[in-house]
Design an enzyme around this catalytic site. Structure first.
Site, mmCIF file in Angstrom:
data_model
loop_
_atom_site.group_PDB
_atom_site.id
_atom_site.type_symbol
_atom_site.label_atom_id
_atom_site.label_comp_id
_atom_site.label_asym_id
_atom_site.label_seq_id
_atom_site.Cartn_x
_atom_site.Cartn_y
_atom_site.Cartn_z
ATOM 1 N N SER A 167 0.817 -1.200 0.000
ATOM 2 C CA SER A 167 0.000 0.000 0.000
ATOM 3 C C SER A 167 0.863 1.269 0.000
ATOM 4 C CB SER A 167 -0.958 -0.045 1.196
ATOM 5 O OG SER A 167 -1.989 0.893 1.062
ATOM 6 N N ASP A 371 -8.270 -6.463 -5.048
ATOM 7 C CA ASP A 371 -8.037 -5.167 -4.428
ATOM 8 C C ASP A 371 -8.752 -4.088 -5.222
ATOM 9 O OD1 ASP A 371 -7.059 -3.116 -2.879
ATOM 10 O OD2 ASP A 371 -5.027 -3.191 -3.688
ATOM 11 N N HIS A 431 -6.116 -6.579 -1.017
ATOM 12 C CA HIS A 431 -5.040 -5.620 -0.795
ATOM 13 C C HIS A 431 -3.893 -6.214 0.018
ATOM 14 C CE1 HIS A 431 -3.575 -1.501 -0.785
ATOM 15 N NE2 HIS A 431 -3.413 -1.528 0.511
#
Length: 452
Positions: A167, A371, A431
């Site tokens: 991320s 994601d 994610h």
């Protein structure tokens, strides 16, 4: 590069005695017996800025740790804790219930978890002006820590060193990786820097936002009206970024997420097959924020500090570590870390990835199929913008299917690799790739670190 760091810490062997939870009277927990060595400490990276790190030595039964790479894991947010979430929810030796993790990366590498930027996790600042406000400061702080670490742990100076990330951690990993490469070349830091891995990374925020509508539409999570609404606000984000209005772009980013949540019935930005959990009441630390920042913090940092994990970190883990200042709680400053980076959120770092590739640094990009916040379509979009001279040859390659194990018949991922660039499409993952597809994530790490 900062004030004088602390002297080298004395290694602390894994504590094997029971730890008291401190959550209810008489609650006791047995710490699992493990054959492993770990150590941790603080480094003062700037005046009033103290960064916490935690090292686990590899525990492969067939190889000494010196025969395996060292992997540093960087969490996202910004404000998400590597020592907490990355460690106990994704790749560390134990899960949140302190049970051994079958797919821990520790079997293939030593692991260095760092709570960065300062104020994240057990890291802390003494004054509010000490929070990092941009990527340059984040990178500078990390270089102070790494210089101290490798000076104190000379046994790792020749071991291949990789930065893996997730991320916003990927954006930080790119910036840190480039500065580390320069520092190694200049002899400032002695380490065997071998590459960066950017997982579901916020490298080009606008490419993510622009792809949200088409991605959700293709997955039957938006209708024509919803697609039009999302596309309209996404174009506003693009205009703001093209004009250099990054704070406005941040506000529009949050507006786009609200529109998506309303149209897609609360779809989870971290895995589109699930629903977002309702936001809890705003924390007192969020009250000073503008509403859009408070909502973004709730959506993208709060989920990394769930109550059970906070109880673990502020209970038995805190007692185990013994060096956490009395007035510091794990995660207490995370919201301030988030808001301090407000103007940095929407700035792209594609050019930094280009510099890494041109310098010959190994760059791996990997992304979870499910994601949304950093969807694969957006990742592919910014990859096409790279100016690296070898990109045409990379683009001409066909991907190869991967299986998580030799006995598995199910395709777990696809990969394309040319010279020092690799891209992994991880199927069935959101994610948090290691949390969703632990076997494939471990296999990917081994491939990246040239163990398979």
């Amino acid at each position: 590069m900062g004030v004088a760091p602390r002297s080298c810490p004395v290694p602390r062997w894994l504590l094997l005695f029971p730890l008291f939870l401190g959550l209810s009277a008489g609650a006791v927990i047995d710490w699992p017996a493990q054959e492993g060595k770990e150590t941790w400490d603080y480094v003062t990276v700037r005046k009033n800025a103290h960064m916490f790190w935690w090292l686990y030595y590899a525990t492969n039964p067939c190889k000494n740790f010196s025969q395996l790479p060292l992997v540093m894991w960087l969490q996202g947010g910004p404000g998400g804790s590597s020592t907490g979430f990355g460690n106990f929810e994704e790749i560390g030796p134990l899960d949140r219930d302190l049970k051994p993790r079958r797919t821990t990366w520790l079997q293939a590498a030593s692991l260095l978890f760092v709570d960065n930027p300062v104020g994240t996790g057990f890291s802390y600042v003494n004054t509010t002006d000490a929070y990092a406000k941009d990527l340059a400061t984040v990178a500078s702080d990390m270089l102070v820590l790494l210089k101290t670490f490798f000076n104190c742990h000379k046994e790792f100076q020749t071991v291949p060193f990789y930065i893996f990330s997730e991320s916003y951690g990927g954006k930080m990993a790119a910036g840190i990786g480039l500065e580390l490469y320069k520092a190694v070349q200049e002899g400032i830091i002695k380490c065997n820097f071998s590459g960066v891995a950017l997982g579901d990374s916020w490298i080009s925020p606008v490419d993510s936002v622009l792809s949200w509508g088409p991605y959700l539409y293709s997955m039957s999570l938006l209708d024509d009206t919803g697609l039009a609404e999302v596309s309209t606000v996404a174009e506003k984000v693009l205009d703001a970024i093209n004009s250099g209005f990054y704070k406005e772009a941040t506000q529009l980013w949050e507006e786009a997420e609200v529109i998506i949540e309303k149209n897609a019935d609360g779809v989870n930005f971290y895995n589109i097959l699930t629903k977002s959990t309702p936001n809890l009441a705003m924390e007192s630390s969020l009250e000073f924020m503008p509403n859009y920042l408070a909502r973004l913090s709730q959506r993208h940092v709060r989920h990394l500090h769930q109550d059970a994990l906070s109880q673990l970190m502020n209970g038995p883990i805190r007692k185990k570590l013994k060096i956490i200042p009395e007035d510091i709680s794990w995660g207490a400053q995370s919201s301030s870390v988030f808001i301090s980076m407000e103007e940095d959120f929407m700035k792209p770092v594609i050019s930094i990835v280009d510099e890494l590739l041109e310098a010959g640094v190994n760059v791996t990009v990997y992304n979870g199929q499910l994601d949304l916040i950093v969807d694969t379509m957006g990742q592919e979009a910014w990859l096409r913008k790279l100016k690296w001279l070898e990109m045409p040859k990379f683009n001409q390659l066909k991907w190869k299917a991967l299986h998580s194990s030799p006995k598995s018949l199910e395709t777990s991922a696809f990969v394309k690799s040319y010279k020092n660039l690799s891209f992994f499409w991880i199927l069935g993952a959101g994610h948090m790739v290691p949390a969703d597809q632990g076997d494939m994530a471990l296999k990917m790490m081994r491939l990246v670190t040239q163990q398979e």
